[in-house]
Design an enzyme around this catalytic site. Structure first.
Site, mmCIF file in Angstrom:
data_model
loop_
_atom_site.group_PDB
_atom_site.id
_atom_site.type_symbol
_atom_site.label_atom_id
_atom_site.label_comp_id
_atom_site.label_asym_id
_atom_site.label_seq_id
_atom_site.Cartn_x
_atom_site.Cartn_y
_atom_site.Cartn_z
ATOM 1 N N GLY A 62 0.787 -1.228 0.000
ATOM 2 C CA GLY A 62 0.000 0.000 0.000
ATOM 3 C C GLY A 62 0.813 1.268 0.000
ATOM 4 O O GLY A 62 0.256 2.364 0.113
ATOM 5 N N LYS A 85 6.814 19.506 -3.961
ATOM 6 C CA LYS A 85 7.237 19.833 -2.603
ATOM 7 C C LYS A 85 8.506 20.686 -2.613
ATOM 8 O O LYS A 85 8.664 21.602 -1.795
ATOM 9 C CB LYS A 85 7.450 18.543 -1.820
ATOM 10 C CG LYS A 85 6.176 17.732 -1.627
ATOM 11 C CD LYS A 85 6.440 16.350 -1.075
ATOM 12 C CE LYS A 85 5.151 15.570 -0.914
ATOM 13 N NZ LYS A 85 5.367 14.172 -0.475
#
Length: 430
Positions: free
Chosen positions: A189, A207
């Protein structure tokens, strides 16, 4: 004294992060009220799929009409965690126009249109906070724009994407190939079904744009950030890195030029010495290394993604914005007074690790060394291994500009004795 009328919060998005924001608002309601000085009330939740069961959320609060929710006029704070450019951009500006401050986790939007959003917030005398947009739970944006406001930041170097760090860490620690490590990250995940935004560096580049803008008090947009993905990193690259006492990380690097006249922002894989603090960042964790004049070297470390960690950053901003609402003030807005230009990648100066496939015969090394010298790139070390008429030649350079290195590589590819350039990797953190 506690104000009795609650501050009303509209939540845009109720996925992994949004559902955790709603849960923490409910379970920590008393603590949040005590810290703020007034209760906070979840006044509405805008979603795309209203029929989905959402534990702990009153179904009467759920709506598909996000625009109507932010236009209500009684909303104090809008929390935007839907991501993407639209409709998030329109919803945020509408929120400002109708009297709400905004807390966002939307790195892509802030990297692309941060200046316009800050201008809209200032025009309407409202707050725009976005700690959760970079590095999840790690307090980073507030320290940069508040705690270090009196200092001069020269460099921000960091691992800001947990998926890529997990993959590279697996390749380093187990000898796995890229695809094998990606498959494991997907199964656990850590990686999306389509991992492009992570592994090709788009997430980290957004970012980096945000961090560079704050650190250097200049406007840096996503388009200003040089970006390379990590899909071409191989087990052979890790073997070479280990021979140098290094490992490989996907780094976001924001730097002020030595003369102070410009800045650069870039994202790419790089070798870093095992002695550097970032080399020991394992798994899906993030870490950011900040270098400044007065405070020296600072490192921020922690979980960079996930519902609860990201929600922690969102709630921290929510508390700050709500306090500002009660006091009738606003927090720090955009600081772009320095207006430093963003230089291209060609101006970046660093060391390089170049792996060449060459013919195994006399004179090859001399030819290669001549090409480096002609382009002003000084060689630090050379390692050569021959095998049945072919050889691998590994060259590590002293510091040189990216433009000089690019010219060198272009010339090397034209040599008859060079069969191919197997890999080029920058060496950072020294």
């Amino acid at each position: 004294m506690m104000r009795t009328r609650p501050l009303k919060v509209a939540l845009l998005g109720c996925g992994v992060v949004g559902s955790e924001v709603a849960r923490i608002m409910t379970t920590h309601a008393d603590d949040l009220a005590a810290r703020i000085g007034a209760p906070v009330e979840l006044a509405g939740v805008a979603v795309r799929r209203p029929d989905r069961v959402r534990d702990g959320i009153d179904p009467s609060l759920v709506t598909t009409d996000a625009t109507a929710l932010v236009k209500r006029g009684d909303i104090d704070v809008v929390v935007e965690v839907i991501g993407g450019i639209e409709p998030a951009r329109s919803l945020i500006t509408t929120a400002f126009e109708h009297g709400a401050s905004v807390v966002s986790a939307n790195k892509a939007l802030l990297a692309q249109d941060g200046a316009a959003l800050h201008a809209a917030a200032e025009q309407h005398d409202k707050d725009l906070y976005y700690e959760a947009a970079v590095a999840g739970a790690i307090p980073l944006i507030r320290p940069l724009r508040e705690s270090l406001a009196g200092d001069k930041v020269n460099r921000v170097l960091g691992i800001v994407n947990g998926t890529t760090n997990f993959i590279l860490d697996k390749m380093d620690s187990t000898g796995a190939g890229y695809q094998e490590a990606l498959d494991e990250a997907t199964a656990l995940g850590y990686a999306e079904a389509d991992p492009t935004a992570d592994v090709e560096g788009f997430d980290a580049a957004a970012k980096a744009a945000i961090l560079a803008g704050i650190a250097f008090h200049s406007r840096v947009r996503l388009d200003d950030v040089y970006r390379e993905g990590m899909t071409e990193v191989t087990a052979a690259d890790f073997a070479s890195a280990k021979n140098m006492g290094c490992t490989i990380k996907l780094l976001a690097i924001c730097e002020r030029a030595r003369d102070g006249g410009s800045v650069t922002a870039r994202v790419h894989p790089a070798m870093i010495p095992l002695s550097h603090p970032l080399a020991s960042v394992r798994g899906a964790y993030n870490a950011v290394f900040v270098e400044s004049d007065a405070s020296g070297q600072l490192m921020f470390y922690g979980p960079g993604a996930g519902g609860a960690p990201t929600a922690s950053a969102v709630l921290g901003d929510l508390v700050a914005v709500c306090r500002n609402r009660l006091s009738g003030a606003t927090g720090p807005g955009e600081s772009a007074y320095a207006a430093l230009p963003v230089s291209g990648m060609g101006d970046v100066v660093t060391r390089y690790h170049i792996s060449l496939d060459v013919a195994d015969k006399p004179g090859v090394l001399a030819q290669v060394a001549t090409v480096f010298a002609e382009h002003g790139v000084s060689i630090d070390t050379v390692r050569q291994q021959g095998n049945n008429g072919e050889a691998a030649l590994v060259v590590v350079t002293h510091r040189a500009s990216d433009a000089s290195l690019s010219g060198t590589v272009e010339a090397l590819r034209k040599l008859d004795t060079v069969r191919g350039v197997a890999s080029i990797m920058r060496v950072e953190g020294e």
